[in-house]
Design an enzyme around this catalytic site. Structure first.
Site, PDB file in Angstrom:
ATOM      1  N   ASP A   1       0.994  -1.226   0.086  1.00  0.00           N
ATOM      2  CA  ASP A   1      -0.165  -0.005  -0.137  1.00  0.00           C
ATOM      3  C   ASP A   1       0.875   1.288   0.148  1.00  0.00           C
ATOM      4  O   ASP A   1       1.912   1.317  -0.494  1.00  0.00           O
ATOM      5  CB  ASP A   1      -0.963   0.022   1.138  1.00  0.00           C
ATOM      6  CG  ASP A   1      -2.223   0.746   0.835  1.00  0.00           C
ATOM      7  OD1 ASP A   1      -2.303   1.861   0.681  1.00  0.00           O
ATOM      8  OD2 ASP A   1      -3.501  -0.164   1.002  1.00  0.00           O
TER       9      ASP A   1
ATOM     10  N   HIS B   1      -3.928   5.934   3.435  1.00  0.00           N
ATOM     11  CA  HIS B   1      -4.520   4.779   3.176  1.00  0.00           C
ATOM     12  C   HIS B   1      -3.928   3.496   3.234  1.00  0.00           C
ATOM     13  O   HIS B   1      -4.900   2.574   4.065  1.00  0.00           O
ATOM     14  CB  HIS B   1      -4.637   4.809   1.364  1.00  0.00           C
ATOM     15  CG  HIS B   1      -5.414   3.459   0.765  1.00  0.00           C
ATOM     16  ND1 HIS B   1      -4.989   2.481   0.389  1.00  0.00           N
ATOM     17  CD2 HIS B   1      -6.566   3.719   0.295  1.00  0.00           C
ATOM     18  CE1 HIS B   1      -5.835   1.751  -0.044  1.00  0.00           C
ATOM     19  NE2 HIS B   1      -6.836   2.562  -0.326  1.00  0.00           N
TER      20      HIS B   1
ATOM     21  N   ASN C   1     -13.470  -0.012  -7.182  1.00  0.00           N
ATOM     22  CA  ASN C   1     -14.608   0.942  -6.691  1.00  0.00           C
ATOM     23  C   ASN C   1     -15.375   1.688  -8.057  1.00  0.00           C
ATOM     24  O   ASN C   1     -15.939   2.825  -7.537  1.00  0.00           O
ATOM     25  CB  ASN C   1     -13.902   1.824  -6.046  1.00  0.00           C
ATOM     26  CG  ASN C   1     -13.271   1.502  -4.818  1.00  0.00           C
ATOM     27  OD1 ASN C   1     -13.750   0.588  -4.141  1.00  0.00           O
ATOM     28  ND2 ASN C   1     -12.367   2.076  -4.261  1.00  0.00           N
TER      29      ASN C   1
ATOM     30  N   SER D   1     -10.979  -1.079  -0.838  1.00  0.00           N
ATOM     31  CA  SER D   1      -9.919  -1.130  -0.246  1.00  0.00           C
ATOM     32  C   SER D   1     -10.221  -1.401   1.342  1.00  0.00           C
ATOM     33  O   SER D   1      -9.257  -1.850   2.161  1.00  0.00           O
ATOM     34  CB  SER D   1      -9.218   0.150  -0.251  1.00  0.00           C
ATOM     35  OG  SER D   1      -8.678   0.200  -1.689  1.00  0.00           O
TER      36      SER D   1
END
Length: 269
Positions: free
Chosen positions: A32, A62, A153, A215
């Site tokens: 990430d 994130h 998404n 996520s």
């Protein structure tokens, strides 16, 4: 005081914790934006594969958020993760902007395979396939890593890469009513779903934030995999993946929900 986020309760992680299953001894790589030092996280190590960002600290937010859903500590503060004793590794493959290259992600997967990671959480994706990335997923899988990836998404009726690759476990998102989140990509190759709306977790600056996305769903499954691995240490990544699917709570259409909602209680029975 510590609060239990709704998604942690919904996947029935506390029932597994009550059985002494907290992910102890299980290594989870978070591929990430990095993971920031945080009082509610215990980061064991990692590496950066982002040019110009040698630190594994998180310049975006994130990765720190994803990490907390996997393994926020069971202490007197903040939030609780699915597998609070799992060993977190910060593998930076996305820069502070939140984006990254296929080569960085492939290097992160190679690191996971080389360093004995049991699970790799990939809360990232692209609409475009990549032979390099597919090979990296296959190689990590062959070395025992369970690759867990976000479906995407865009709300589309097909899922992102690398989640769509056969050796990646693809995770979609549900809301508080156990409905597919409007943004959650679905279709062939979707394996399982997990909470991905209003997910409260750790954030840089020793703080907390609520975010939406596949996520956020993905680390619920990575955490559940850690619980299963602790209970069944001899199981392969393929066995763990199949067990999580077989013990998921069906929500109807496999096209929309895969095998259903990940269920940590059923998976650790």
């Amino acid at each position: 005081a510590q609060s239990v986020p709704w998604g942690i309760s919904r996947v029935q992680a506390p029932a597994a914790h009550n059985r002494g299953l907290t992910g102890s001894g299980v290594k989870v790589a978070v591929l990430d934006t990095g993971i920031s030092t945080h009082p509610d996280l215990n980061i064991r190590g990692g590496a950066s594969f982002v040019p110009g960002e040698p630190s594994t600290q998180d310049g975006n937010g994130h990765g720190t958020h994803v990490a907390g859903t996997i393994a926020a500590l069971n202490n007197s503060i903040g939030v609780l993760g699915v597998a609070p004793s799992a060993e977190l590794y910060a593998v930076k493959v996305l820069g502070a902007s939140g984006s990254g290259s296929v080569s960085s992600i492939a290097q992160g997967l190679e690191w996971a395979g080389n360093n004995g990671m049991h699970v790799a959480n990939l809360s990232l994706g692209s609409p475009s396939p990549s032979a390099t990335l597919e090979q990296a997923v296959n190689s990590a899988t062959s070395r025992g890593v369970l690759v867990v990836a976000a479906s995407g998404n865009s709300g589309a009726g097909s899922i992102s890469y690398p989640a769509r690759y056969a050796n990646a476990m693809a995770v979609g998102a549900t809301d508080q009513n156990n409905n597919r989140a409007s943004f959650s990509q679905y279709g062939a190759g979707l394996d399982i779903v997990a909470p991905g709306v209003n997910v409260q977790s750790t954030y840089p600056g020793s703080t907390y934030a609520s975010l939406n996305g596949t996520s956020m769903a993905t680390p619920h499954v990575a955490g559940a995999a850690a619980l299963v691995k602790q209970k069944n240490p001899s199981w392969s990544n393929v066995q763990i993946r199949n067990h999580l699917k077989n013990t998921a709570t069906s929500l109807g259409s496999t096209n929309l929900y895969g095998s259903g909602l990940v269920n940590a209680e059923a998976a650790t029975r």
